[in-house]
Design an enzyme around this catalytic site. Structure first.
Site, PDB file in Angstrom:
ATOM      1  N   ASP A 189      44.157  41.446  28.699  1.00  0.00           N
ATOM      2  CA  ASP A 189      45.086  40.329  28.850  1.00  0.00           C
ATOM      3  C   ASP A 189      46.067  40.534  30.005  1.00  0.00           C
ATOM      4  O   ASP A 189      46.459  39.575  30.657  1.00  0.00           O
ATOM      5  CB  ASP A 189      45.864  40.122  27.552  1.00  0.00           C
ATOM      6  CG  ASP A 189      44.923  39.735  26.411  1.00  0.00           C
ATOM      7  OD1 ASP A 189      43.874  39.128  26.701  1.00  0.00           O
ATOM      8  OD2 ASP A 189      45.231  40.058  25.256  1.00  0.00           O
ATOM      9  N   VAL A 190      46.432  41.783  30.280  1.00  0.00           N
ATOM     10  CA  VAL A 190      47.438  42.030  31.321  1.00  0.00           C
ATOM     11  C   VAL A 190      46.890  41.807  32.726  1.00  0.00           C
ATOM     12  O   VAL A 190      47.636  41.887  33.696  1.00  0.00           O
ATOM     13  CB  VAL A 190      48.051  43.452  31.224  1.00  0.00           C
ATOM     14  CG1 VAL A 190      48.771  43.634  29.919  1.00  0.00           C
ATOM     15  CG2 VAL A 190      47.006  44.518  31.429  1.00  0.00           C
TER      16      VAL A 190
END
Lengths: 97, 469
Positions: free
Chosen positions: B392-393
Site C-alpha cells: 500500500d505504501v
C-alpha cells in the site's frame, strides 16, 4: 494537594515533550518508543510507596508487590532493549571494506 | 528529625535530577550519535527516582520491594537479550501492558487503602485515581490484545460485527458514568470493581476491530495512555516527578500516533473506529490483468547494470526475515559502484521506525536509510526501485484514484523509477485489500517468491557475475 500547581507542571512538561519529540528523526522512532515506555515505568515510585508503607494492609501489599514487579520488568527490559537497538545504528565504518 | 530534613530537602532534589535525566534522555534521542548517552542518563534518572523513593521515611518495609525488584529484573533481563529484533513491536506492546497494569494496580491500592487508613479522599484525588485506573486497565488489556495480534496468536484481520461501535461506546459510557459516581461519592466501594472490569473489557473491544497495518498508530497511542496514567498517579500522590515523566511519555506517544495517522492520511477516529483493512468492495472488480515476471538472474543483471537502486521494504521483509540477505545484496552492489539506498515509509512495518531497526540490525549504515519526503524527489533519477514486502505504501492509487480507500495517503513514488521490481509471494492484494496498479505498469517486473530466498538467489547471481568479471 495543590492541583493547580500540578496542572501547571503537567502543561509545561507536555509542551516540552511535544518540542523534544518533534526533533527526533523517524530513524529512531522505535528506540524512542522503547525509551519512553521505560520512562513511563516511573510508576514504580508509587508502587514502592504503597508496598513499603508501615502496616500496609494485605491488599495493598499484594497489589503493590505486583506493581513493583511489573514496573521493574518494564524499566529493565525497556532500557536494555533500547540500548541493544541503538548499538546497531552505525555509519559506514571506514576500515570495513 | 533528620529523616524529616532528608524528606523535605534532599529527596525532592533527587526527584528533580531524575526529571532532568528523563528530559535529556529524550532530547539526546534526536541523533544516533548521542542516543546511547540518552539511555544512560535515562537510567541514572530512574535510579535516582528509585533511591529517592526508598529513602523516604514513609517507606519502612523493604523485603517485598527487594524481592519484586529481583524477580522483575530476573524476567526483564533475559527478555531484553534473548528477544529477536523482529519481535520488537510485540515486546513493546507487552511492556506497555505491564507498565499500565502496574499503574492501575497502584491506583486500586490507593483507593482501598484510604478506607483502611480512615482518610477522606478529596475530589481532586478521586478524579486522578479514576483517570489513572481507567487508563491503566484499558491500556493493559488493549496492549495485551495488540501483543496477541502482533505475535499472531490472534487473527491480524480486524474482527467486526454489526453495532460494534455502539457496544464499545456503551461500555465506555458505562465506565465513565460509574467513574463519575465514584468521584462524587468515593464511599461506594462496590462500584470500584465494576468500574475496573468495564475498563478492562473496553480495552479488549477497542483493539478487536483494528487490523495489523494500523498497529503503528495504535502502539503509539497506547504508549501515550500508559504515560498519562502515570501522570494521573502523580496528581493522586502529589508527586511532580510522576507528572513530568508521565506527561513526557504521554506527549511522545501522542505525537508519534499523529505522525502515523498523517502518514496514512487518516484521522484518529478513522483508525480506531473505521475498521480499515477489511476486504474492500472495490477489490471485487479486480480482473486478471497481464503482468511481467522475471527470474533472479534477470533481476541480478538489471541491478548490476543500474547506477542507483532504491530499496523499499515493508512488513513482508520483516516476516520473511530478509534483512540480512538484503544487506549482502547491498554490499555486493555497493562494491560494484551501484548506489543503493533504502526508502522507508513512516508506517512501513508494525510500529514507528520498525524497518530502520531491522536494517540497522543487519548492519546497513543508517545514512543509507532515507525518509519518504527526502527520497521522493530523487525517485525519477532512480534506475531501479526494488520493493520488498511493501504494497500500500507504494500504491499509486493513493495519488491518482480519489475513490480509493487509501486516497491522499503519502506514498513512496516507486512508479517514477525507470524500472520497478516487486518481490511478492503472489498477486494477492495487500493488507488494505486494494489492488495495486503498480504491478501492471509496463516498466514493472514481478519477482514471485519468498522475499528471503529470492534475495538470496539474487545475491548468488551477483556473486557469480562478480567472479566471472
Amino acid at each position: 494537594m495543590n492541583y493547580e500547581f500540578g496542572l501547571w507542571v503537567f502543561m509545561l512538561s507536555a509542551f516540552l515533550g511535544f518540542q523534544l519529540i518533534r526533533g527526533v528523526s523517524p530513524l529512531l522512532h522505535t528506540p524512542l518508543m522503547s525509551l519512553t515506555n521505560a520512562i513511563s515505568a516511573i510508576a514504580v515510585v508509587g508502587a514502592i510507596l504503597i508496598t513499603g508503607a508501615k502496616d500496609a494492609p494485605t491488599l495493598s501489599l499484594v497489589l503493590g508487590f505486583t506493581a513493583v514487579l511489573l514496573a521493574t520488568l518494564n524499566v529493565v527490559s525497556g532500557y536494555l532493549i533500547t540500548d541493544r537497538m541503538l548499538k546497531m545504528f552505525k555509519k559506514r565504518e571506514p576500515g570495513k571494506k | 528529625m533528620t529523616q524529616e530534613v532528608l524528606n523535605q530537602t534532599i529527596l525532592p532534589l533527587l526527584y528533580m535530577a531524575a526529571a532532568a535525566g528523563f528530559i535529556l534522555a529524550i532530547k539526546w534521542m534526536n541523533s544516533p550519535a548521542t542516543a546511547r548517552r540518552g539511555v544512560i542518563v535515562g537510567e541514572i534518572g530512574m535510579l535516582l527516582a528509585v533511591v529517592g523513593t526508598l529513602l523516604r521515611f514513609e517507606v519502612v518495609n523493604y523485603q517485598w520491594i527487594l524481592i519484586a525488584f529481583f524477580v522483575g529484573s530476573a524476567i526483564g533481563v533475559p527478555i531484553a537479550y534473548i528477544m529477536p529484533m523482529t519481535a520488537v513491536p510485540q515486546r513493546t506492546a507487552f511492556s506497555h501492558a505491564c507498565g499500565a497494569l502496574a499503574s492501575a494496580l497502584i491506583g486500586t491500592a490507593e483507593y482501598y487503602k484510604s478506607f483502611s487508613d480512615g482518610k477522606e479522599l478529596s475530589t481532586v484525588v478521586m478524579i486522578a485515581l479514576v483517570l489513572e485506573t481507567l487508563l491503566g486497565f484499558l491500556t493493559c488489556t488493549a496492549s495485551l490484545m495488540a501483543f496477541g495480534k502482533l505475535q499472531e496468536i490472534l487473527p491480524q484481520r480486524p474482527i467486526t460485527y454489526k453495532g460494534q461501535n455502539f457496544v464499545n461506546l456503551g461500555i465506555f459510557g458505562a465506565a465513565a458514568v460509574i467513574g463519575i459516581a465514584l468521584i462524587v461519592s468515593p464511599g461506594q466501594m462496590w462500584l470500584f470493581p465494576i468500574f475496573a472490569a468495564l475498563a478492562l473489557i473496553f480495552g479488549v473491544l477497542l483493539i478487536i476491530p483494528i487490523g495489523g497495518a494500523d498497529m503503528p498508530t495504535v502502539i503509539a497511542l497506547l504508549n501515550s495512555y500508559a504515560g498519562l496514567s502515570a501522570s494521573a498517579m502523580g496528581f493522586a500522590l502529589n508527586n511532580q516527578l510522576l507528572i513530568v515523566a508521565g506527561a513526557l511519555d504521554g506527549s511522545s506517544g501522542f505525537i508519534l500516533s499523529i505522525i502515523m495517522c498523517r502518514a496514512m492520511n487518516r484521522s484518529f477516529t478513522n483508525v480506531l473506529f473505521g475498521a480499515f483493512g477489511q476486504l474492500q468492495v472495490s477489490a471485487a472488480k479486480t480482473e486478471a490483468r497481464p503482468v511481467r515476471s522475471a527470474s533472479p538472474e534477470d533481476a541480478a543483471q538489471i541491478l548490476d547494470a543500474a547506477r542507483t537502486v532504491v530499496v523499499i521494504p515493508g512488513y513482508g521483509m520483516a516476516v520473511a526475515q530478509a534483512q540480512h540477505k538484503l544487506r549482502e545484496m547491498f554490499d555486493l552492489l555497493t562494491k560494484r559502484g551501484v548506489n543503493v539506498e533504502f526508502a522507508i515509509h513512516p508506517v512501513a512495518g508494525r510500529m514507528p521506525g520498525h524497518m530502520n531497526v531491522l536494517l540497522a540490525e543487519a548492519d546497513v549504515p543508517y545514512d543509507k536509510l532515507r525518509e519518504m519526503d527526502d527520497i521522493n524527489p530523487e525517485m525519477p533519477m532512480a534506475d531501479v526501485a526494488l520493493i520488498i514486502g511493501a504494497n500500500d505504501v507504494v500504491n499509486p492509487a493513493a495519488e491518482t484514484d480519489p475513490k480509493s480507500p487509501i486516497a491522499g495517503m503519502p506514498i513512496i513514488q516507486a512508479y517514477k523509477a525507470h524500472t520497478v521490481m516487486v518481490i511478492k509471494r503472489s498477486m494477492n492484494p495487500g493488507f488494505a485489500g486494494i489492488d495495486n496498479d503498480l504491478y501492471y505498469m509496463p516498466n514493472t517486473l514481478m519477482l514471485f517468491g519468498d522475499a528471503k530466498s529470492f534475495v538470496s538467489s539474487i545475491v548468488k547471481e551477483l556473486a557469480a557475475v562478480g567472479k566471472a568479471a
